[in-house]
Enzyme design. Structure first.
Site, mmCIF file in Angstrom:
data_model
loop_
_atom_site.group_PDB
_atom_site.id
_atom_site.type_symbol
_atom_site.label_atom_id
_atom_site.label_comp_id
_atom_site.label_asym_id
_atom_site.label_seq_id
_atom_site.Cartn_x
_atom_site.Cartn_y
_atom_site.Cartn_z
ATOM 1 N N ARG A 25 0.822 -1.221 0.000
ATOM 2 C CA ARG A 25 0.000 0.000 0.000
ATOM 3 C C ARG A 25 0.852 1.266 0.000
ATOM 4 O O ARG A 25 0.534 2.253 0.647
ATOM 5 C CB ARG A 25 -0.930 0.039 1.234
ATOM 6 C CG ARG A 25 -2.104 -0.896 1.152
ATOM 7 C CD ARG A 25 -3.209 -0.331 0.264
ATOM 8 N NE ARG A 25 -4.348 -1.224 0.243
ATOM 9 C CZ ARG A 25 -5.425 -1.092 1.033
ATOM 10 N NH1 ARG A 25 -5.506 -0.101 1.869
ATOM 11 N NH2 ARG A 25 -6.405 -1.950 0.935
ATOM 12 N N ARG A 29 -3.670 7.026 0.506
ATOM 13 C CA ARG A 29 -4.163 8.263 1.119
ATOM 14 C C ARG A 29 -3.173 8.995 2.018
ATOM 15 O O ARG A 29 -3.382 10.155 2.346
ATOM 16 C CB ARG A 29 -5.446 7.979 1.901
ATOM 17 C CG ARG A 29 -6.642 7.769 0.997
ATOM 18 C CD ARG A 29 -7.791 7.135 1.733
ATOM 19 N NE ARG A 29 -7.441 5.781 2.126
ATOM 20 C CZ ARG A 29 -8.276 4.937 2.719
ATOM 21 N NH1 ARG A 29 -9.494 5.313 3.029
ATOM 22 N NH2 ARG A 29 -7.886 3.716 3.026
ATOM 23 N N ARG A 38 -6.867 11.624 -6.508
ATOM 24 C CA ARG A 38 -8.061 10.838 -6.201
ATOM 25 C C ARG A 38 -9.300 11.735 -6.242
ATOM 26 O O ARG A 38 -10.344 11.324 -6.748
ATOM 27 C CB ARG A 38 -7.869 10.195 -4.830
ATOM 28 C CG ARG A 38 -9.097 9.744 -4.101
ATOM 29 C CD ARG A 38 -9.438 8.312 -4.438
ATOM 30 N NE ARG A 38 -10.216 7.711 -3.361
ATOM 31 C CZ ARG A 38 -11.490 8.026 -3.110
ATOM 32 N NH1 ARG A 38 -12.115 8.905 -3.823
ATOM 33 N NH2 ARG A 38 -12.109 7.440 -2.108
#
Ligand code: CP3
Length: 342
Positions: A25, A29, A38
């Site tokens: 990951r 974010r 995004r």
């Protein structure tokens, strides 16, 4: 000339003086540039299916921190969507799918629309490989059949996965048909990623650890072995990393029986045990606790040194023991990357 890709060398069993690194990951974010892109893209799924933006997101962490590998930006739940499940990501709630809970309902799923649905992912791979430098490895991925099945059967995330485990016990033949379909879809999907330019692959089996001893063989080891064997037949040089999270001591048998080139260690794994029982068979990858990356400081750097010391004497790729969490400060990732680059 020898292949310069350090991650591929480690996956081929070489012990490198400086172990290569990447982070599960690593795009996401915690990066402001991800959040900006995004919000331009719309939803998370819009981002996954926009190959220009997904390629850019894949490269963002490499540009910032210089990891030795990029991992394709996509999600393990694109396969269920490609097979016909309704899929939606709800803010704060995670993924929601239309559940399938019996053999009769399997008729709602089919391979026929898979490549049309996930085609943009193959484009992402092509675009990333074209702009990624030659010394960096591009890792494609999919979820393992068992883990993907839990999301399909539960209709999303779950704490006890009771519907999935019950179906597998009550009707192993019917549940096995779902697993067979996922094996076939995964082999095709990963084969296309290889054709598009993926150098290596990872299979995420996030929920392997909840299986019983017998279930682990039947629903984790056997499907993984079938996927690895099918891909090796067509693409013998593409190494596959298996990540059966929380497998515990079953990891040794998994490494032996599946044919994977490497295994990911979750953050609870005792490192000396893994070194003594698994590293002679396959390359190891792992395993800093992502919450320690969030915490940062000396404790994080000391633990990273401990991991390097114990596992770095054999074939090893430094990684986390699970994915980076969104609240992680970027300075902590920078400090860890600086240490790992030496
Ligand atoms: O590692 C990477 O940087 C590559 C991209 C990647 C994502 N998901 C992006 C993502 C990978 C390899 C995955 C794998 C994945 N997806 C797994 C297996 C690994 C694991 O974490 O255990 C699982 C179980 C999923 C399913 C999934 N996707 C969940 C449960 C969620 C919601 C939880 C969350 O973090 O919000 C997702 C969404 C998701 N996948 C995001 C990202 C960057 C967040 C989406 C957003 O931007 O809002």
């Amino acid at each position: 000339m020898s292949d310069m890709k350090s991650v591929l060398r480690a996956l081929n069993g070489e012990t490198l003086e400086r172990p290569p690194f990447w982070f599960m990951r690593q795009a996401g974010r915690y990066l402001s540039e991800y959040r900006a892109l995004r919000s331009d893209a719309g939803s998370f799924l819009d981002l996954c299916y926009n190959s220009d933006l997904a390629a850019e997101v894949t490269l963002q962490p490499i540009d910032r921190f210089g990891m030795d590998a990029a991992i394709l930006f996509a999600d393990i739940l694109l396969i269920p969507q490609g097979l016909g499940c309704q899929l939606d990501y709800r803010e704060g709630e995670g993924p929601v799918l239309s559940p399938i809970r019996s053999a009769e309902e399997l008729s709602k799923l089919s391979l026929s629309g898979l490549h049309d649905q996930v085609g943009p992912v193959y484009e992402t791979v092509r675009k990333v490989r074209a702009s990624l430098s030659d010394d960096k490895t591009l890792i494609g991925f999919a979820g393992s059949p068992w883990t993907v099945a839990t999301y399909i059967v539960e209709g999303g995330g779950s704490t006890d996965h009771a519907n999935t485990r019950r179906w597998a016990y009550v009707d192993p033949v019917g549940f096995g048909k779902l697993i067979d379909l996922l094996i076939e879809a995964t082999v095709q999907y990963l084969g296309e990623q290889i054709k598009a330019g993926a150098d290596a692959l990872q299979l995420f089996d996030t929920w392997a650890g909840i299986l019983s001893e017998t279930g682990f063989q039947k629903w984790c080891v056997e499907p993984t072995a079938r996927i690895v064997a099918a891909l090796k037949q067509d693409y013998p040089d593409i190494p596959i990393i298996g990540f059966p999270r929380a497998a515990g001591p079953r990891l040794a048998g998994y490494a032996e029986k599946t044919g994977v080139a490497a295994v990911g260690l979750d953050y609870s794994m005792p490192l000396e045990w893994a070194r003594d029982h698994v590293q002679e068979k396959v390359t190891l990858q792992g395993n800093l606790d992502p919450l320690l990356l969030l915490a940062g400081g000396d404790a994080m750097l000391k633990e990273a040194e401990r991991i390097l010391k114990i596992l770095g004497q054999g074939p090893f790729i430094f990684n986390l023991g699970h994915g980076i969490v969104p609240q992680t400060p970027v300075e902590h990732v920078r400090a860890l990357a600086d240490l790992l680059r030496g």
